[in-house]
Write a protein that holds these residues in place. Structure first.
Motif, PDB file in Angstrom:
ATOM      1  N   GLU A 104       0.807  -1.222   0.000  1.00  0.00           N
ATOM      2  CA  GLU A 104       0.000   0.000   0.000  1.00  0.00           C
ATOM      3  C   GLU A 104       0.839   1.270   0.000  1.00  0.00           C
ATOM      4  O   GLU A 104       0.444   2.290  -0.571  1.00  0.00           O
ATOM      5  N   TYR A 105       2.008   1.226   0.626  1.00  0.00           N
ATOM      6  CA  TYR A 105       2.824   2.434   0.723  1.00  0.00           C
ATOM      7  C   TYR A 105       4.196   2.201   0.093  1.00  0.00           C
ATOM      8  O   TYR A 105       4.814   1.153   0.292  1.00  0.00           O
ATOM      9  N   PRO A 106       4.687   3.184  -0.680  1.00  0.00           N
ATOM     10  CA  PRO A 106       5.983   3.027  -1.356  1.00  0.00           C
ATOM     11  C   PRO A 106       7.151   3.138  -0.394  1.00  0.00           C
ATOM     12  O   PRO A 106       7.015   3.648   0.727  1.00  0.00           O
ATOM     13  N   LEU A 107       8.298   2.651  -0.838  1.00  0.00           N
ATOM     14  CA  LEU A 107       9.546   2.765  -0.081  1.00  0.00           C
ATOM     15  C   LEU A 107      10.562   3.539  -0.903  1.00  0.00           C
ATOM     16  O   LEU A 107      10.655   3.362  -2.114  1.00  0.00           O
ATOM     17  N   THR A 108      11.317   4.378  -0.247  1.00  0.00           N
ATOM     18  CA  THR A 108      12.364   5.132  -0.955  1.00  0.00           C
ATOM     19  C   THR A 108      13.759   4.767  -0.464  1.00  0.00           C
ATOM     20  O   THR A 108      14.699   4.689  -1.257  1.00  0.00           O
ATOM     21  N   GLU A 109      13.892   4.503   0.808  1.00  0.00           N
ATOM     22  CA  GLU A 109      15.216   4.214   1.367  1.00  0.00           C
ATOM     23  C   GLU A 109      15.759   2.894   0.832  1.00  0.00           C
ATOM     24  O   GLU A 109      15.113   1.853   0.917  1.00  0.00           O
TER      25      GLU A 109
END
Length: 375
Positions: free
Chosen positions: A173-178
Motif C-alpha cells: 500500500e505504501y511506497p519505499l524510498t530508502e
C-alpha cells in the motif's frame, strides 16, 4: 464463524480479496471475536502462498458460461451453467459460510445462485465502473454493496450501496524510498519511469516502450515489469535496439516485481505507465503520476471508462491504444517531466482517489453480517 470469497482467478479480483482477508483477521481480533475460517472459491488458487499466509482454504469450482445480463447462449452453455450451479450448491452446502463476498465475474455466478438457494447472506464489492452481470444480478438480494468507483454506485440500489474504494494489500500500500536505488541498481540523480506492462503477446505497452528506449534513456531510467511471457522477448529486442547505446544499463526489465521491489520501484518513480485495470488503485495509493493506456477490447470497454474516471479526478493522463506510438509516448513523458506542477496536481488527484480504509470497511461489513447470521 465462516466467511467465503468468490471471484475470477485474476490479479484484479484475487489481490483485493487477500487485502480484505488481512483486515478480517485484524478486525476480528480487535473486536475480540473468535478467528473466522476463510474460504476462496474459484477455478484455481492463483497464489497458494497468499492463501496460506492468510489462513484461507481454497475450494476449486468452475465458472458459468451463462451471464445473467449477457447475450443469448447456446443450449450446451445452459447445461454447463446448470451443472456448475448444482456443483456450487453442493460445495457451498458443506461449507455453509455465514456470509459470502462476491467480486463478480463468470466464476461467481453459480456460487451466488447457490448462496441464494441456501439462504446464505451475500455482500458485493465491484472494482470497475461497469459492474459485472453477476454482481448486478446479485445486487437484488445482497445485504451490502461496496464500489471502487463513485460512478458505479448509481447502478446499484442506493440504500445498501457505499463508495468505499478498492482494497489494497498492506504489503504494497505504501511506497519505499530508502535503499531503493541500491536494491534495483538505479543510477543516482536520473529520473525513473515505472512501466507495468501487462501480459500477452503483442502487448501494446511493452512493444511501445521497447521501441521508445533509444529516445528515453538519455534522460531517464526505466523499470519495466513485462510479464512472465514477455520477458525474454523484451530482453532480446532491447539488446538489439540498444546495441552500442551508452545508457543501455538504464533499462531494467523484470518479468515480475515482488512486493518489496514494487514498493521500491514506486518510491523511486517520477511517472508510471500502465494499463487501466486494478493497478490504477495501487498507483493512487503510491501517489505516482501516471499515464494509463486502457486495453481496447476489455469487457464492456470497462478499462477505457475506468481510465477516464481516474483522469477526471486528476490522477492520470490517458492515451488510448489506437493512438499509442513511441513518438506520442515519449512526448507525453517529456511534457510531464518538464512540468512539476502538473505532476504535483496528479499526486493530489491520486491522494483524493485512494481510500485508505476500503479493506477495513468491507471486513467490518462482512463480520457484521456474519454475526447476524450466526444468531
Amino acid at each position: 464463524m465462516k466467511i467465503a470469497f468468490t471471484g475470477d482467478s485474476t490479479s484484479g479480483q484475487f489481490y483485493p480479496i487477500i487485502a480484505i482477508a488481512e483486515r478480517v483477521h485484524e478486525r476480528a481480533e480487535a473486536r475480540h471475536l473468535v478467528a473466522p475460517k476463510l474460504y476462496f472459491i474459484a477455478p484455481n488458487e492463483y497464489s497458494a502462498v497468499h492463501l496460506f499466509n492468510n489462513q484461507i482454504t481454497f475450494v476449486k469450482t468452475t465458472g458459468s458460461e451463462k451471464s445473467p445480463h449477457g447475450e443469448a447462449v447456446s443450449f450446451i452453455q445452459y447445461v454447463k451453467s446448470f451443472v456448475s450451479i448444482i456443483r456450487a450448491t453442493t460445495q457451498l452446502f458443506f461449507i455453509f459460510p455465514d456470509v459470502l463476498l462476491s467480486k463478480g465475474g463468470t466464476t461467481s455466478f453459480p456460487i451466488l445462485v447457490a448462496a441464494r438457494i441456501l439462504g446464505i447472506p451475500v455482500m458485493i464489492h465491484e472494482t470497475d465502473t461497469i459492474p459485472s452481470g453477476s454482481n448486478l444480478w446479485a445486487a437484488k438480494f445482497a445485504k451490502r454493496i461496496g464500489v471502487a468507483y463513485k460512478t458505479a454506485a448509481a447502478l446499484f440500489p442506493a440504500e445498501k450501496t457505499a463508495y468505499v474504494g478498492q482494497p489494497i494489500r498492506k504489503e504494497i500500500e505504501y511506497p519505499l524510498t530508502e535503499g531503493a536505488r541500491e536494491y534495483l541498481h538505479l543510477e543516482a540523480n536520473v529520473p525513473v519511469i515505472l512501466v507495468l506492462g501487462g501480459t500477452g503477446e503483442g502487448n501494446v505497452i511493452n512493444d511501445t516502450i521497447v521501441n521508445s528506449l533509444p529516445f528515453l534513456l538519455d534522460s531517464y531510467q526505466i523499470i519495466h515489469q513485462t510479464g512472465k511471457d514477455q520477458i525474454q522477448t523484451m530482453r532480446e529486442i532491447s539488446k538489439v535496439i540498444l546495441k552500442d547505446n551508452p545508457h543501455a544499463s538504464r533499462y531494467h526489465p523484470f518479468s515480475y516485481l515482488d512486493d518489496l521491489a514494487v514498493r521500491m520501484a514506486a518510491g523511486s518513480a517520477s511517472i508510471a505507465i500502465s494499463q487501466a485495470g486494478s493497478v490504477m488503485f495501487e498507483l493512487a495509493s503510491w501517489q505516482v503520476p501516471a499515464i494509463v493506456i486502457p486495453v481496447t477490447h476489455s469487457k464492456d470497454d470497462h478499462q477505457k471508462k475506468n481510465a477516464f474516471a481516474y483522469a477526471r479526478i486528476g490522477g492520470a493522463e490517458v492515451i488510448e491504444e489506437a493512438n499509442l506510438t513511441p513518438h506520442l509516448l515519449v512526448n507525453e513523458i517529456n511534457r510531464l517531466m518538464q512540468n512539476p506542477q502538473i505532476r504535483n496536481e496528479m499526486k493530489e488527484g491520486a491522494r483524493e482517489f485512494h481510500k485508505t480504509d476500503a479493506a477495513s470497511k468491507i471486513a467490518d461489513g462482512l463480520l457484521d453480517i456474519a454475526l447476524t447470521h450466526e444468531q
